[in-house]
Write a protein that holds these residues in place. Structure first.
Motif, PDB file in Angstrom:
ATOM      1  N   ARG A 171       9.314  52.793 -22.250  1.00  0.00           N
ATOM      2  CA  ARG A 171       8.331  52.175 -21.365  1.00  0.00           C
ATOM      3  C   ARG A 171       6.952  52.084 -22.023  1.00  0.00           C
ATOM      4  O   ARG A 171       6.254  51.078 -21.916  1.00  0.00           O
ATOM      5  CB  ARG A 171       8.263  52.967 -20.057  1.00  0.00           C
ATOM      6  CG  ARG A 171       7.313  52.403 -19.005  1.00  0.00           C
ATOM      7  CD  ARG A 171       7.667  50.986 -18.627  1.00  0.00           C
ATOM      8  NE  ARG A 171       9.016  50.825 -18.120  1.00  0.00           N
ATOM      9  CZ  ARG A 171       9.376  50.959 -16.846  1.00  0.00           C
ATOM     10  NH1 ARG A 171       8.469  51.280 -15.937  1.00  0.00           N
ATOM     11  NH2 ARG A 171      10.628  50.764 -16.486  1.00  0.00           N
ATOM     12  N   GLU A 172       6.538  53.160 -22.706  1.00  0.00           N
ATOM     13  CA  GLU A 172       5.241  53.165 -23.389  1.00  0.00           C
ATOM     14  C   GLU A 172       5.403  52.670 -24.820  1.00  0.00           C
ATOM     15  O   GLU A 172       6.450  52.867 -25.451  1.00  0.00           O
ATOM     16  CB  GLU A 172       4.627  54.563 -23.385  1.00  0.00           C
ATOM     17  CG  GLU A 172       4.357  55.119 -21.996  1.00  0.00           C
ATOM     18  CD  GLU A 172       3.334  54.299 -21.230  1.00  0.00           C
ATOM     19  OE1 GLU A 172       2.478  53.671 -21.890  1.00  0.00           O
ATOM     20  OE2 GLU A 172       3.389  54.279 -19.991  1.00  0.00           O
ATOM     21  N   SER A 173       4.366  52.043 -25.339  1.00  0.00           N
ATOM     22  CA  SER A 173       4.445  51.453 -26.680  1.00  0.00           C
ATOM     23  C   SER A 173       4.295  52.486 -27.790  1.00  0.00           C
ATOM     24  O   SER A 173       4.653  52.209 -28.935  1.00  0.00           O
ATOM     25  CB  SER A 173       3.357  50.381 -26.839  1.00  0.00           C
ATOM     26  OG  SER A 173       2.067  50.952 -26.650  1.00  0.00           O
ATOM     27  N   THR A 174       3.780  53.674 -27.479  1.00  0.00           N
ATOM     28  CA  THR A 174       3.590  54.706 -28.503  1.00  0.00           C
ATOM     29  C   THR A 174       4.249  56.003 -28.062  1.00  0.00           C
ATOM     30  O   THR A 174       4.406  56.274 -26.868  1.00  0.00           O
ATOM     31  CB  THR A 174       2.105  54.966 -28.778  1.00  0.00           C
ATOM     32  OG1 THR A 174       1.456  55.410 -27.573  1.00  0.00           O
ATOM     33  CG2 THR A 174       1.420  53.713 -29.280  1.00  0.00           C
ATOM     34  N   ARG A 175       4.619  56.834 -29.045  1.00  0.00           N
ATOM     35  CA  ARG A 175       5.186  58.150 -28.778  1.00  0.00           C
ATOM     36  C   ARG A 175       4.614  59.157 -29.756  1.00  0.00           C
ATOM     37  O   ARG A 175       4.185  58.803 -30.868  1.00  0.00           O
ATOM     38  CB  ARG A 175       6.704  58.136 -28.921  1.00  0.00           C
ATOM     39  CG  ARG A 175       7.438  57.462 -27.793  1.00  0.00           C
ATOM     40  CD  ARG A 175       8.947  57.581 -27.985  1.00  0.00           C
ATOM     41  NE  ARG A 175       9.380  58.977 -27.923  1.00  0.00           N
ATOM     42  CZ  ARG A 175      10.637  59.368 -28.165  1.00  0.00           C
ATOM     43  NH1 ARG A 175      11.548  58.479 -28.509  1.00  0.00           N
ATOM     44  NH2 ARG A 175      10.966  60.645 -28.073  1.00  0.00           N
ATOM     45  N   TRP A 231       1.154  60.487 -33.956  1.00  0.00           N
ATOM     46  CA  TRP A 231       1.548  59.431 -33.025  1.00  0.00           C
ATOM     47  C   TRP A 231       2.070  58.229 -33.802  1.00  0.00           C
ATOM     48  O   TRP A 231       1.529  57.884 -34.860  1.00  0.00           O
ATOM     49  CB  TRP A 231       0.373  59.000 -32.156  1.00  0.00           C
ATOM     50  CG  TRP A 231      -0.031  60.021 -31.135  1.00  0.00           C
ATOM     51  CD1 TRP A 231      -0.814  61.127 -31.335  1.00  0.00           C
ATOM     52  CD2 TRP A 231       0.344  60.040 -29.758  1.00  0.00           C
ATOM     53  NE1 TRP A 231      -0.954  61.827 -30.160  1.00  0.00           N
ATOM     54  CE2 TRP A 231      -0.260  61.190 -29.172  1.00  0.00           C
ATOM     55  CE3 TRP A 231       1.113  59.210 -28.954  1.00  0.00           C
ATOM     56  CZ2 TRP A 231      -0.105  61.509 -27.835  1.00  0.00           C
ATOM     57  CZ3 TRP A 231       1.273  59.528 -27.618  1.00  0.00           C
ATOM     58  CH2 TRP A 231       0.676  60.661 -27.071  1.00  0.00           C
ATOM     59  N   SER A 234       6.686  53.308 -30.686  1.00  0.00           N
ATOM     60  CA  SER A 234       7.968  53.796 -30.168  1.00  0.00           C
ATOM     61  C   SER A 234       9.148  53.377 -31.048  1.00  0.00           C
ATOM     62  O   SER A 234      10.084  54.147 -31.250  1.00  0.00           O
ATOM     63  CB  SER A 234       8.173  53.288 -28.739  1.00  0.00           C
ATOM     64  OG  SER A 234       7.188  53.824 -27.870  1.00  0.00           O
TER      65      SER A 234
END
Length: 272
Positions: A171-175, A231, A234
């Protein structure tokens, strides 16, 4: 034998009538099942054309198929002389009994509706739901289809998904990558931190904002533990994760910084 032939001759008109009705009912059933499939496919194509999530399209198309197919069966039964009004009433009474017996299936259907309305995930996203992990392929009336990274198909009941926690990894563009690196108590902590930072600085897939974190997190039984938290986008998570583990081990070895094995000190006391 003569009595059978006599009966056939006397009732030939009635037999012909019901035979024709049965053939028409069969044609209605076969044609209706094709129409049901066609309507379901047309619905799914319409959703695809509107660029609606594929999972939503497959869910709605399966409902359309069920409705058209049920109407086809009623029309076929009506054609052969079965009173559909009373039949529907009987179905309603039987449906109540069957509904009580199939509470799990009804729960799966209700959960499927909630999945479509609440949208905790959509087609193509990688999730952990119902105790299973995989990429969402389709959301059906009673179940959701997941595809694992090693290309296995998992069918998860919708009620099982909605009754537990859902983790959406896409769902989020970064992890954030969370690594714990343990080094020996004899190691120079300042030097170790510099080595870890140099490995992170050399990795081009890491994001500059938010900045990475390297810090001592624990003085454990056998090691001093560093947390390494960079970071990434994703889509780069796993390739970067594996690359960092390999490069950190190589860099620590080149700097003669040991990663200790778990150890225990045993003290023996002689007693007279």
């Amino acid at each position: 034998m003569d009595s059978i032939l006599t009966w056939l001759n006397e009732n030939s008109g009635l037999i012909l009538h019901y035979g024709i009705q049965a053939v028409i009912a069969l044609v209605i059933f076969l044609l209706g099942s094709r129409i049901a499939k066609f309507c379901a496919g047309l619905t799914e194509k319409a959703f695809d054309k509107k660029k609606v999530d594929k999972a939503v399209g497959s869910f709605v198309s399966s409902i359309v198929y069920a409705i058209v197919f049920a109407a086809t069966i009623l029309m076929a039964l009506s054609q052969i002389g079965i009173e559909t009004t009373s039949f529907i009433a009987i179905l309603g009474a039987a449906g109540l009994a069957v509904g009580l017996a199939l509470q799990g299936s009804l729960s799966n259907f209700a959960s499927g509706v909630l999945i479509i309305l609440l949208r905790p995930f959509k087609s193509g996203e990688f999730v952990e739901a119902g105790g299973k992990m995989g990429t969402v392929k389709k959301i059906e009336i009673f179940s959701t289809e997941l595809r694992t990274p090693d290309n296995k198909v998992i069918i998860v009941p919708n009620s099982q998904i909605m009754s537990g926690a859902i983790t959406n990894f896409s769902r989020e563009s970064t992890r954030r990558i969370d690594l714990v690196i343990g080094v020996s108590y004899e190691a120079d902590l300042r030097k170790t931190k510099e080595v870890l930072q140099s490995v992170l600085d050399a990795e081009s897939r890491l994001l500059k904002d938010p900045a990475y974190t390297v810090a001592v997190s624990e003085l454990a039984d056998s090691s001093v533990n560093f947390i390494v938290r960079p970071w990434v986008n994703s889509g780069d998570y796993w390739p970067t994760y594996w690359s960092l583990l390999e490069n950190i081990k190589i860099a620590l070895d080149d700097a003669d910084i040991a990663i200790p094995y778990p150890q225990m000190d045993v003290h023996l006391h002689k007693q007279d």
